[in-house]
Design an enzyme around this catalytic site. Structure first.
Site, PDB file in Angstrom:
ATOM      1  N   LYS A   1      23.599  44.308  32.916  1.00 41.83           N
ATOM      2  CA  LYS A   1      24.089  42.937  32.704  1.00 41.83           C
ATOM      3  C   LYS A   1      24.270  42.324  34.089  1.00 41.83           C
ATOM      4  CE  LYS A   1      27.136  40.238  32.545  1.00 41.83           C
ATOM      5  NZ  LYS A   1      27.138  39.028  33.421  1.00 41.83           N
TER       6      LYS A   1
ATOM      7  N   GLU B   1      33.041  49.234  42.518  1.00 40.33           N
ATOM      8  CA  GLU B   1      32.936  48.762  43.896  1.00 40.33           C
ATOM      9  C   GLU B   1      33.460  47.343  43.907  1.00 40.33           C
ATOM     10  OE1 GLU B   1      29.032  49.381  45.359  1.00 40.33           O
ATOM     11  OE2 GLU B   1      29.230  51.534  45.190  1.00 40.33           O
TER      12      GLU B   1
ATOM     13  N   CYS C   1      31.014  42.222  50.495  1.00 41.32           N
ATOM     14  CA  CYS C   1      32.230  43.015  50.279  1.00 41.32           C
ATOM     15  C   CYS C   1      32.670  43.705  51.560  1.00 41.32           C
ATOM     16  CB  CYS C   1      31.986  44.029  49.174  1.00 41.32           C
ATOM     17  SG  CYS C   1      30.595  45.107  49.524  1.00 41.32           S
TER      18      CYS C   1
ATOM     19  N   GLU D   1      40.977  37.963  49.548  1.00 45.68           N
ATOM     20  CA  GLU D   1      39.532  37.960  49.817  1.00 45.68           C
ATOM     21  C   GLU D   1      39.002  36.546  49.596  1.00 45.68           C
ATOM     22  OE1 GLU D   1      36.717  39.734  47.012  1.00 45.68           O
ATOM     23  OE2 GLU D   1      35.777  40.788  48.679  1.00 45.68           O
TER      24      GLU D   1
HETATM   25  P1  NAD Z   1      32.873  39.179  39.214  1.00 45.31           P
HETATM   26  O1  NAD Z   1      33.841  40.294  39.044  1.00 45.31           O
HETATM   27  O2  NAD Z   1      33.316  37.813  38.867  1.00 45.31           O
HETATM   28  O3  NAD Z   1      31.554  39.425  38.367  1.00 45.31           O
HETATM   29  C1  NAD Z   1      30.788  40.596  38.519  1.00 45.31           C
HETATM   30  C2  NAD Z   1      30.089  40.894  37.214  1.00 45.31           C
HETATM   31  O4  NAD Z   1      31.068  41.215  36.228  1.00 45.31           O
HETATM   32  C3  NAD Z   1      29.280  39.738  36.647  1.00 45.31           C
HETATM   33  O5  NAD Z   1      28.084  40.246  36.099  1.00 45.31           O
HETATM   34  C4  NAD Z   1      30.178  39.203  35.554  1.00 45.31           C
HETATM   35  O6  NAD Z   1      29.489  38.537  34.532  1.00 45.31           O
HETATM   36  C5  NAD Z   1      30.819  40.477  35.055  1.00 45.31           C
HETATM   37  N1  NAD Z   1      32.090  40.306  34.339  1.00 45.31           N
HETATM   38  C6  NAD Z   1      33.028  39.346  34.493  1.00 45.31           C
HETATM   39  N2  NAD Z   1      34.042  39.545  33.646  1.00 45.31           N
HETATM   40  C7  NAD Z   1      33.759  40.650  32.939  1.00 45.31           C
HETATM   41  C8  NAD Z   1      34.434  41.366  31.903  1.00 45.31           C
HETATM   42  N3  NAD Z   1      35.606  40.987  31.423  1.00 45.31           N
HETATM   43  N4  NAD Z   1      33.846  42.491  31.406  1.00 45.31           N
HETATM   44  C9  NAD Z   1      32.656  42.919  31.885  1.00 45.31           C
HETATM   45  N5  NAD Z   1      31.976  42.266  32.845  1.00 45.31           N
HETATM   46  C10 NAD Z   1      32.524  41.147  33.372  1.00 45.31           C
HETATM   47  O7  NAD Z   1      32.381  39.289  40.726  1.00 45.31           O
HETATM   48  P2  NAD Z   1      31.447  38.274  41.506  1.00 45.31           P
HETATM   49  O8  NAD Z   1      32.260  37.054  41.788  1.00 45.31           O
HETATM   50  O9  NAD Z   1      30.154  38.167  40.777  1.00 45.31           O
HETATM   51  O10 NAD Z   1      31.145  39.083  42.859  1.00 45.31           O
HETATM   52  C11 NAD Z   1      31.933  39.003  43.995  1.00 45.31           C
HETATM   53  C12 NAD Z   1      32.877  40.185  44.103  1.00 45.31           C
HETATM   54  O11 NAD Z   1      32.126  41.407  44.146  1.00 45.31           O
HETATM   55  C13 NAD Z   1      33.700  40.183  45.375  1.00 45.31           C
HETATM   56  O12 NAD Z   1      35.032  40.510  45.090  1.00 45.31           O
HETATM   57  C14 NAD Z   1      33.060  41.265  46.227  1.00 45.31           C
HETATM   58  O13 NAD Z   1      33.894  41.837  47.198  1.00 45.31           O
HETATM   59  C15 NAD Z   1      32.630  42.234  45.191  1.00 45.31           C
HETATM   60  N6  NAD Z   1      31.586  43.125  45.721  1.00 45.31           N
HETATM   61  C16 NAD Z   1      31.921  44.413  46.025  1.00 45.31           C
HETATM   62  C17 NAD Z   1      30.976  45.282  46.572  1.00 45.31           C
HETATM   63  C18 NAD Z   1      31.360  46.687  46.942  1.00 45.31           C
HETATM   64  O14 NAD Z   1      30.456  47.486  47.140  1.00 45.31           O
HETATM   65  N7  NAD Z   1      32.624  47.029  47.053  1.00 45.31           N
HETATM   66  C19 NAD Z   1      29.671  44.832  46.783  1.00 45.31           C
HETATM   67  C20 NAD Z   1      29.358  43.511  46.462  1.00 45.31           C
HETATM   68  C21 NAD Z   1      30.327  42.667  45.921  1.00 45.31           C
END
Ligand code: NAD
Length: 503
Positions: A191, A266, A300, A397
């Site tokens: 997804k 992550e 991240c 963040e």
């Molecule tokens: P997000 O958490 O908003 O969304 C990530 C994914 O989760 C999307 O596909 C979204 O549709 C899905 N999602 C949202 N709510 C959900 C739920 N209730 N159940 C299941 N899936 C759900 O994150 P984002 O805004 O897309 O990405 C940015 C974040 O990702 C930042 O916090 C960043 O630090 C983090 N990130 C971490 C790493 C790492 O390796 N630690 C790498 C890249 C990004």
């Protein structure tokens, strides 16, 4: 033709395709619209124009994908490791063949600059090659003999898994999660983030063209709270590999609890780069600038807190401000652009809200602090100085090209500030005192630490964070530990005494 024009020409056929028909799910080797026919709009952060429509996945769609992944699992599990390895290498070949298309599509969909995305496809291909080569050893175990038993261990794939990815570098992150899952023998339901669905579908097509059997990899697009949530709750899905925000990680853990999902998270970061006055300051400056302003700061592992020794703070931050002001903000498809637009309006507003917060909290805006007028979600690379660690700009963040600088006096103070946040993903230490570097590395709350270096990823090493930055590690054998179950088999060597009951 300029470089920008040549990239736009490469993008044109992709956009034509995306405008002609919605991006559909791919379930069991077939294109599928959403069960209720719903779609959502995908817009480019560059000029807010419509890229195309995307199927908006429902719980029913997830159920169909999970069933397809379940049905395909036994055969994929039992494919020989050599055959698996060959298919994964063929996927890597397919990625390389379409690298230009993937790069320009990713830039247009996410706003990431071509300067970085031009290599995204090749890094994705490397992820597939790395895990292709590891596939034959995935089931290897140990021999742990006792006096009476030959105890051996082996690993088996856990089953169908869900992979949920974010929008910041979607292509690379999808390959990083899916390649080890397939190498381990798992089947997948992916997804992707609703803001950046384009390259996930290209990747899926490449995989099937490479000979991946139908149903081994399924793609369902849609919203997090709908398709994402349903995936985390599905009883046939044995584990969820998730990259995204910390808050979403907590939700997924709760959603997955009734079915006892194994999770790998992550999550976010607020990573310190600690610069001592004995460091190679030119290299430290290059690395600090790179690690906050590359990838639009939507990274991240970005070093979003600069902890700088008070003896050099003024000169170091002045140089940093000059570099931030000189960064080229512009069209992401122009190879000279260093910072492109942020992903969407809501995120732009979130990032810009910290400009006011910084001033209200008493910090100084030493560079940037404004958005760029016109269409698209552009902000100027920003530096806050004179910050304290209890300010929101130092704790939260921001996930944009925004750096918060805090001066420290002693090593102990630097460490205390570094660890005084909820997150613990990475830390960067700049000093020429090796003992100090070792002491600090030992005490820093971070899953990954680089000394006198920016983040340089090496695939056999563990990637992941502590505290609110995540659970579990990717990379090397750690990925297999997540996607596989350990088994122990005890074989009697002779006829040891078995306690006799009722004899
Ligand atoms: P997000 O958490 O908003 O969304 C990530 C994914 O989760 C999307 O596909 C979204 O549709 C899905 N999602 C949202 N709510 C959900 C739920 N209730 N159940 C299941 N899936 C759900 O994150 P984002 O805004 O897309 O990405 C940015 C974040 O990702 C930042 O916090 C960043 O630090 C983090 N990130 C971490 C790493 C790492 O390796 N630690 C790498 C890249 C990004």
């Amino acid at each position: 033709m300029s470089d920008l024009e040549s990239n736009l020409a490469k993008l044109a056929p992709v956009l034509e395709r995306l405008r002609a028909a919605p991006i559909l799910h791919r379930i069991g080797g077939e294109d599928r619209a959403a069960s209720n026919g719903a779609t959502f709009e995908n817009r480019s952060p560059v000029d807010e124009s419509l890229i195309g429509l995307v199927a908006r996945g429902t719980a029913e769609d997830i159920d169909a994908a999970a069933k397809a992944a379940k049905a395909a699992f036994p055969a994929w599990r039992d494919v020989s490791a050599e055959a698996r390895k060959k298919i994964l290498h063929k996927i890597a070949d397919g990625i390389v063949a379409r690298a230009d298309e993937i790069a320009v599509a990713e830039c247009w969909d996410t706003g990431q600059a071509f300067k970085w995305m031009s290599k995204a496809a090749l890094r994705g291909a490397e992820n597939f090659r790395f895990f292709a080569d590891k596939a034959p050893a995935a089931r290897d175990g140990q021999s742990l003999p006792s006096a009476t038993l030959m105890n051996i261990t082996t690993r088996v794939p856990i089953g169908p898994v869900g992979v949920i990815t974010p929008w910041n570098t979607p292509f690379m992150l999808s390959t990083w999660k899916i390649a080890p899952a397939l190498a381990a023998g798992c089947t997948v339901v992916h997804k992707p983030a609703e803001f950046s669905p384009v390259t996930a579908r290209i990747l899926m097509d490449i995989a099937e063209e490479a000979g991946l059997p139908p149903g081994v990899w399924n793609l369902v697009n849609g919203m997090g709270e709908e398709a994402g949530k349903a995936l985390t709750e599905h009883p046939d899905i044995k584990a969820i590999a998730f990259v995204g925000e910390t808050r979403t990680g907590s939700m997924i853990m709760a959603q997955g609890a009734p079915t006892l999902k194994r999770v790998h998270f992550e999550l976010g970061g607020k990573n310190p780069v600690i610069v001592f006055d004995d460091a190679d300051l030119e290299r430290a400056l290059d690395a600090a600038v790179l690690m906050i302003y590359s990838l639009n700061g939507e990274r991240c592992t970005s070093s979003s807190r600069l902890l700088v020794q008070d003896t050099i703070a003024e000169t170091f931050t002045a140089k940093l401000a000059a570099r931030a002001n000189a960064i080229r903000v512009g069209h992401p498809l122009d190879p000279k652009t260093e910072v492109g637009p942020l992903i969407d309006r809501v995120h732009l507003e979130k990032v810009c809200s910290y400009f006011d917060k910084a001033q209200a909290e008493g910090a100084t805006i030493a560079a940037g602090g404004t958005r760029v007028e016109g269409p698209g979600y552009f902000v100027r690379p920003t530096l806050f100085t004179g910050a304290r660690n209890d300010m929101a700009i130092a704790q939260e963040e921001i996930f944009g090209p925004v750096l918060t600088a805090i001066a420290f006096r002693t090593e102990a103070e630097a460490l205390a500030i570094a660890n005084d946040v909820a997150y613990g993903l990475t830390g960067y230490i700049w000093t020429n005192d090796i003992t100090r570097a070792l002491r600090l590395s030992n005490a820093l709350d971070a899953g990954m630490i680089w000394v006198n270096s920016e983040n340089v990823r090496h695939l056999p090493t563990p990637f992941g964070g502590m505290k609110s930055s995540g659970i579990g590690r990717d990379g090397g054998d750690w990925s297999f530990e997540f996607y596989m179950e350990q088994k122990m088999i005890g074989l009697a060597i002779g006829q040891h005494a078995i306690p006799r009951l009722g004899a």
